[in-house]
Design a protein around this motif. Sequence first.
Motif, short mmCIF file in Angstrom:
data_model
loop_
_atom_site.label_atom_id
_atom_site.label_comp_id
_atom_site.label_asym_id
_atom_site.label_seq_id
_atom_site.Cartn_x
_atom_site.Cartn_y
_atom_site.Cartn_z
N SER A 109 50.88 63.20 -4.81
CA SER A 109 50.77 63.67 -5.78
C SER A 109 49.20 62.99 -4.69
N TYR A 110 49.78 62.14 -3.36
CA TYR A 110 48.67 61.48 -2.60
C TYR A 110 48.62 61.92 -0.80
N VAL A 111 49.68 63.15 -0.97
CA VAL A 111 49.48 63.83 0.63
C VAL A 111 48.10 63.93 1.48
N GLN A 112 47.19 64.20 0.42
CA GLN A 112 46.61 65.48 0.28
C GLN A 112 44.88 64.30 0.53
N ALA A 113 45.75 62.79 0.16
CA ALA A 113 44.75 62.46 -0.16
C ALA A 113 43.77 61.88 0.87
N LYS A 114 42.21 61.28 1.49
CA LYS A 114 42.03 60.16 2.36
C LYS A 114 41.53 59.04 1.63
N LEU A 115 41.60 58.36 2.56
CA LEU A 115 40.96 56.77 2.78
C LEU A 115 39.38 57.32 3.48
N PRO A 116 38.83 55.61 2.52
CA PRO A 116 37.35 55.45 3.35
C PRO A 116 37.49 54.99 4.46
N GLU A 117 36.19 55.20 5.22
CA GLU A 117 36.93 54.52 6.90
C GLU A 117 36.79 53.48 6.92
N LEU A 118 37.62 53.03 7.83
CA LEU A 118 37.79 51.55 7.80
C LEU A 118 36.70 51.36 8.99
N PRO A 119 35.92 49.90 8.67
CA PRO A 119 34.69 49.66 9.21
C PRO A 119 35.28 48.51 10.72
N LYS A 120 34.20 48.61 11.71
CA LYS A 120 34.64 48.32 13.10
C LYS A 120 34.67 46.80 13.42
N TYR A 121 35.99 46.40 13.45
CA TYR A 121 35.80 44.41 13.67
C TYR A 121 36.09 44.48 15.24
N ALA A 122 35.30 43.01 15.16
CA ALA A 122 34.69 42.88 16.57
C ALA A 122 34.89 41.50 16.19
N ILE A 123 35.15 40.52 17.74
CA ILE A 123 34.84 38.80 17.00
C ILE A 123 33.83 38.93 18.21
N PRO A 124 32.44 38.35 17.58
CA PRO A 124 31.03 38.01 18.19
C PRO A 124 31.42 37.52 20.11
N VAL A 125 30.55 38.27 20.68
CA VAL A 125 30.34 38.46 21.89
C VAL A 125 32.00 38.77 22.83
N LEU A 126 33.01 38.08 22.26
CA LEU A 126 33.89 38.04 23.13
C LEU A 126 34.48 39.42 23.29
N GLY A 127 34.07 40.76 21.70
CA GLY A 127 34.21 42.08 21.89
C GLY A 127 33.51 42.57 22.89
N ASP A 128 32.88 42.49 23.40
CA ASP A 128 31.95 43.12 24.03
C ASP A 128 32.00 42.96 25.29
N ILE A 129 32.82 41.92 25.59
CA ILE A 129 33.43 41.76 27.58
C ILE A 129 34.48 43.47 27.79
N PRO A 130 33.90 43.70 28.75
CA PRO A 130 34.17 44.23 29.58
C PRO A 130 35.72 45.08 29.81
N LEU A 131 36.50 46.33 28.60
CA LEU A 131 37.96 46.57 29.40
C LEU A 131 38.60 45.50 28.02
N VAL A 132 37.99 44.13 28.41
CA VAL A 132 38.90 43.08 27.70
C VAL A 132 38.83 42.67 26.28
N GLY A 133 37.22 42.68 25.88
CA GLY A 133 37.09 43.44 24.37
C GLY A 133 37.72 44.24 23.80
N PRO A 134 37.50 45.29 24.57
CA PRO A 134 38.34 46.39 23.77
C PRO A 134 39.56 46.71 23.03
N ALA A 135 40.58 45.55 23.96
CA ALA A 135 41.90 45.66 23.61
C ALA A 135 42.40 44.85 23.39
N LEU A 136 41.28 43.39 23.19
CA LEU A 136 42.20 41.69 22.66
C LEU A 136 41.59 41.25 21.65
N PHE A 137 39.87 42.11 21.11
CA PHE A 137 39.18 41.00 20.71
C PHE A 137 38.41 42.60 19.74
N GLN A 138 39.10 43.47 19.46
CA GLN A 138 38.03 44.16 18.27
C GLN A 138 39.36 45.04 17.55
#
Length: 306
Positions: A109-138
């Motif tokens: 009964s859950y095959v077509q069920a949908k979950l609420p959208e997940l929040p975006k996670y990011a470590i402040p400052v580190l998550g904004d570093i180009p390339l490295v941020g999205p890979a390691l800190f988000q």
Amino acid sequence: MESYALLIGATLSAGTVLAIAALGLLINEKAGIVNLGAEGMMLCAAIAGFATVVHTGNTWLGFAAGMAAGALLAAIFGVLVIWLNTNQYATGLALSLFGVGFSAFAGISYVQAKLPELPKYAIPVLGDIPLVGPALFQQHPLVYLTMLLVVALVWFLYRSRAGLVLRSVGESPESAHALGYPVRRIRLLAVVAGGALCGLAGAYISTVYTPLWVEGMVAGRGWIALALTTFATWRPARVLLGAYLFGGVTMLQFHLQATGVQVASQLLSMLPYLATIVVLALISRNPTWIRVNMPASLGKPFYPGS
């Protein structure tokens, strides 16, 4: 470069699934118990976690439900193999087959069920570093908690008295019993803790990694996690490194397809399992090395009266 950053980020997420499950199985095996039911436990936990999030909207409650499902199945397995002395390998396989069938039935009964959208996670400052941020800190917080879990498990096994007792039960349960330690209860606690971690891995798959429910969605990761414990020679830090290695191989197939590499998709899908077979074949060439690192009583039953 951006595609490589995405590949690294995906590798961390994929490796986290394997690392959590393999760490749970490592705890089992340090106590001398082999549990081949990881695949089934992860599937039952996946549907338990998914259903919980569908009804509550809370991912962390989903994780808790997955851990509870994994711990319950592991407790049943533990009673069978520790108190009733059933064969560990046959019982584990039965648990895996049960989990596959039960999760498919419970998840209809859950095959077509949908979950609420997940929040975006990011470590402040580190998550904004180009390339490295999205890979390691988000990444999802559980990715970083898994790294902390490895550190905690290393400390527990090699720096704490309780960890020493656990390892002694896996090495020589007769000696531990002679010293007055409750070997059966220690083994059961280890099995339940390992099952809870396998359950957490299953819930992470269905609620975060691929937030949906599909029959058989664990797709062999339980077996890969089982192989990882041998690959890592029963060391938590090596489990984490091995999990990221296998996670990278898993994600490589999607990266190659995205970059237009003309290779059959079926062949690319085989990569994680082919890598598992190759690694185990290479390790098995040195049985002495395995015996030195493997818990001496792994897979052997213990009879307190003998």
